[in-house]
Design a protein around this motif. Structure first.
Motif, mmCIF file in Angstrom:
data_model
loop_
_atom_site.group_PDB
_atom_site.id
_atom_site.type_symbol
_atom_site.label_atom_id
_atom_site.label_comp_id
_atom_site.label_asym_id
_atom_site.label_seq_id
_atom_site.Cartn_x
_atom_site.Cartn_y
_atom_site.Cartn_z
ATOM 1 N N PHE A 1 33.141 25.372 44.475
ATOM 2 C CA PHE A 1 34.345 25.031 43.277
ATOM 3 C C PHE A 1 33.489 24.636 42.451
ATOM 4 C CE2 PHE A 1 37.615 25.039 47.271
ATOM 5 C CZ PHE A 1 37.468 26.739 47.093
ATOM 6 N N HIS A 2 33.704 23.221 42.672
ATOM 7 C CA HIS A 2 32.049 22.701 41.020
ATOM 8 C C HIS A 2 31.256 23.264 40.487
ATOM 9 C CE1 HIS A 2 29.246 18.783 39.744
ATOM 10 N NE2 HIS A 2 28.461 19.848 40.132
ATOM 11 N N ASN A 3 30.575 25.036 40.838
ATOM 12 C CA ASN A 3 30.634 25.842 40.114
ATOM 13 C C ASN A 3 31.251 27.021 39.189
ATOM 14 O OD1 ASN A 3 27.081 25.374 40.378
ATOM 15 N ND2 ASN A 3 27.943 24.822 42.721
ATOM 16 N N LYS A 4 32.736 26.775 40.095
ATOM 17 C CA LYS A 4 33.558 27.938 39.445
ATOM 18 C C LYS A 4 33.081 29.329 39.842
ATOM 19 C CE LYS A 4 32.975 25.076 34.978
ATOM 20 N NZ LYS A 4 33.061 24.808 34.086
ATOM 21 N N GLY A 5 32.918 28.879 41.219
ATOM 22 C CA GLY A 5 32.857 30.423 41.710
ATOM 23 C C GLY A 5 31.591 31.278 41.353
ATOM 24 N N PHE A 6 30.849 30.587 40.290
ATOM 25 C CA PHE A 6 29.999 31.539 39.879
ATOM 26 C C PHE A 6 30.144 32.242 38.786
ATOM 27 C CE2 PHE A 6 28.170 28.837 43.845
ATOM 28 C CZ PHE A 6 26.836 27.895 43.005
ATOM 29 N N PHE A 7 31.300 32.445 38.677
ATOM 30 C CA PHE A 7 31.934 33.215 37.699
ATOM 31 C C PHE A 7 31.537 33.220 36.225
ATOM 32 C CE2 PHE A 7 34.824 34.253 41.118
ATOM 33 C CZ PHE A 7 34.728 35.464 41.154
ATOM 34 N N ASP A 8 30.837 33.920 35.307
ATOM 35 C CA ASP A 8 31.014 33.626 33.746
ATOM 36 C C ASP A 8 32.485 33.382 32.642
ATOM 37 O OD1 ASP A 8 28.497 34.642 33.918
ATOM 38 O OD2 ASP A 8 29.421 36.546 33.191
ATOM 39 N N SER A 9 33.344 33.611 33.695
ATOM 40 C CA SER A 9 34.263 32.826 32.727
ATOM 41 C C SER A 9 35.484 32.765 33.693
ATOM 42 C CB SER A 9 35.450 34.204 32.140
ATOM 43 O OG SER A 9 35.415 35.384 32.487
ATOM 44 N N ASP A 10 36.988 31.569 33.639
ATOM 45 C CA ASP A 10 37.813 31.605 34.525
ATOM 46 C C ASP A 10 38.360 32.825 35.202
ATOM 47 O OD1 ASP A 10 37.847 28.844 35.769
ATOM 48 O OD2 ASP A 10 40.799 29.161 34.673
ATOM 49 N N ASN A 11 38.299 33.541 33.785
ATOM 50 C CA ASN A 11 39.313 34.179 34.360
ATOM 51 C C ASN A 11 38.511 35.535 34.724
ATOM 52 O OD1 ASN A 11 42.438 34.164 34.755
ATOM 53 N ND2 ASN A 11 42.612 35.818 32.728
ATOM 54 N N TRP A 12 37.265 35.523 35.379
ATOM 55 C CA TRP A 12 36.766 37.470 35.292
ATOM 56 C C TRP A 12 37.380 38.071 36.399
ATOM 57 C CZ3 TRP A 12 33.554 39.729 39.145
ATOM 58 C CH2 TRP A 12 32.695 40.494 38.654
ATOM 59 N N ILE A 13 37.478 37.832 37.045
ATOM 60 C CA ILE A 13 38.045 38.513 37.982
ATOM 61 C C ILE A 13 39.551 39.526 37.099
ATOM 62 C CG2 ILE A 13 39.528 39.480 39.924
ATOM 63 C CD1 ILE A 13 38.362 37.453 40.921
ATOM 64 N N LEU A 14 39.542 38.688 36.394
ATOM 65 C CA LEU A 14 41.588 39.446 35.991
ATOM 66 C C LEU A 14 40.847 40.390 34.927
ATOM 67 C CD1 LEU A 14 44.154 37.025 35.923
ATOM 68 C CD2 LEU A 14 43.536 39.052 37.141
ATOM 69 N N GLU A 15 39.388 40.138 34.059
ATOM 70 C CA GLU A 15 39.291 39.885 32.687
ATOM 71 C C GLU A 15 38.738 41.593 33.093
ATOM 72 O OE1 GLU A 15 38.397 36.192 30.408
ATOM 73 O OE2 GLU A 15 36.455 36.784 31.820
ATOM 74 N N ASN A 16 37.731 41.730 34.395
ATOM 75 C CA ASN A 16 37.687 43.301 35.301
ATOM 76 C C ASN A 16 38.243 43.946 36.257
ATOM 77 O OD1 ASN A 16 34.730 42.387 33.718
ATOM 78 N ND2 ASN A 16 34.817 41.218 34.565
ATOM 79 N N VAL A 17 39.411 43.536 35.873
ATOM 80 C CA VAL A 17 39.865 44.450 37.396
ATOM 81 C C VAL A 17 40.045 45.847 37.061
ATOM 82 C CG1 VAL A 17 41.797 43.634 36.900
ATOM 83 C CG2 VAL A 17 41.497 43.908 39.514
ATOM 84 N N HIS A 18 40.607 45.798 35.559
ATOM 85 C CA HIS A 18 40.591 48.155 35.373
ATOM 86 C C HIS A 18 39.347 48.250 35.887
ATOM 87 C CE1 HIS A 18 36.830 47.565 32.528
ATOM 88 N NE2 HIS A 18 37.460 46.606 31.936
ATOM 89 N N ALA A 19 38.386 48.126 36.182
ATOM 90 C CA ALA A 19 37.170 49.017 37.017
ATOM 91 C C ALA A 19 38.152 49.460 38.060
ATOM 92 C CB ALA A 19 36.181 48.317 37.404
ATOM 93 N N LEU A 20 38.744 49.088 39.311
ATOM 94 C CA LEU A 20 39.413 49.044 40.322
ATOM 95 C C LEU A 20 40.522 50.113 39.588
ATOM 96 C CD1 LEU A 20 38.873 45.996 42.130
ATOM 97 C CD2 LEU A 20 37.251 47.835 41.483
ATOM 98 N N LYS A 21 41.097 50.463 38.859
ATOM 99 C CA LYS A 21 42.234 51.734 38.730
ATOM 100 C C LYS A 21 42.604 52.864 39.522
ATOM 101 C CE LYS A 21 40.335 53.770 34.324
ATOM 102 N NZ LYS A 21 40.948 54.853 35.326
#
Length: 335
Positions: free
Chosen positions: A251-271
């Motif tokens: 949590f201190h490292n923000k999940g190690f994601f590049d942005s706060d909304n990284w998953i929602l920004e990339n979830v289109h890959a799972l369509k």
């Protein structure tokens, strides 16, 4: 064994958990660094591979995680993520967590898939397990035959603030006092930082005190039925220290994601990936807002809101919905 399972299945109520089973294979997978990852396999060795991604981070697996899957149809693979469960070394020890990140865990999953000679697998995860499952699937979409997710958590700042700073505190003010207790009043404006400093400091007594308070807060808010029996493990010092250290690190490292909304920004890959989302209406650990946003961003996935349920996978409505999703996935993948 097959005959026994067949007989029990014929008497089994619809969507109730499958009978307890024991692994037919288990062992340790070395990594490039100091970690050795514990894994086990149960069910049908020739069945549909499913990998179970546990929560936390740092929660570890448990035998009940096998019960969602028909053991005649599924090859059930469980593993303990770095630093927890039976993986080694355990984060209750004074070890660095530098090589324990989301991307290390994804690499471990890929290495395990290759070791077990799995081409594609169903990925099943709840809470932090939903985070890691989604991140893995976005990075390795071609290796995922289906996704089954519960209690959606994306490690966004708003979600962390809700549970560890202010929000859920107003629903459980009595339990919140226990969470506040180890932190001086002048540091309570940023509780996650105050906890991080102590959980990763050199004072063992302070570390243990904070670990038990951190773990107890989560363990006692999982279910709308009140603290479940499994909450007792959150009071075990070894579990609590590893769990709290790893969670606060991520949590201190923000999940190690590049942005706060990284998953929602990339979830289109799972369509094109078959998906099931199961969410408790009254989940206060990972509130439904996040699951709703994932549903809107990934409308192709089946979305099941379970009323009269919280965060715990043992809440009866959640349990039945997950068993149903696993049964549905098996039917889809065996056509």
């Amino acid at each position: 064994m097959t005959d026994q399972h067949s007989a029990s299945h014929s008497r089994r109520p619809v969507h109730s958990p499958y009978p307890d089973i024991e692994p037919y294979d288990y062992g340790y997978m070395p990594t490039d660094g100091k970690h050795q990852i514990y894994y086990e396999q149960s069910g049908n060795p020739e069945g549909i591979p499913v990998v179970v991604v546990h929560g936390g981070p740092g929660g570890g697996t448990s035998p009940n995680l096998r019960c969602y899957f028909n053991p005649e149809l599924y090859r059930i693979i469980l593993f303990d993520q770095r630093g927890c469960g039976r993986s080694r070394p355990h984060a209750s020890q004074d070890i660095s967590l530098e090589d324990n990140t989301t991307w290390h865990l994804i690499a471990d999953m890929e290495a395990l898939r290759e070791k077990l000679e799995v081409d594609k697998w169903v990925v099943f995860g709840g809470s932090w397990g939903s985070t890691l499952s989604l991140a893995y699937a976005i990075k390795h979409t071609d290796r995922v035959s289906a996704l089954i997710l519960r209690g959606i958590f994306l490690v966004r700042r708003s979600e962390l603030e809700w549970f560890y700073q202010e929000g859920c505190s107003q629903i459980y003010p009595d339990l919140w006092e226990n969470y506040l207790a180890p932190i001086p009043e002048n540091e309570r404006h940023d509780l996650m930082s105050a906890y991080f400093k102590r959980l990763h400091g050199d004072d063992y007594a302070a570390k243990l005190n904070c670990a038990l308070a951190w773990a107890g807060w989560e363990g006692n808010t999982l279910s709308i039925e009140g603290p479940p029996e499994t909450a007792t493990k959150f009071a075990e010092p070894e579990f609590a220290i590893a769990f709290a250290r790893i969670e606060s690190w991520y949590f201190h490292n923000k999940g190690f994601f590049d942005s706060d909304n990284w998953i929602l920004e990339n979830v289109h890959a799972l369509k094109d990936v078959p998906g099931w989302i199961v969410q408790g209406r009254y989940d206060v650990v990972t509130p439904m807002q996040t699951a709703w946003e994932l549903h809107k961003a990934w409308p192709e996935a089946r979305f099941n809101v379970v009323n009269k349920a919280g965060h715990s996978s043992s809440d009866i409505g959640i349990l039945r919905a997950l068993v149903a999703a696993a049964d549905d996935a098996a039917a889809l993948l065996t056509v």
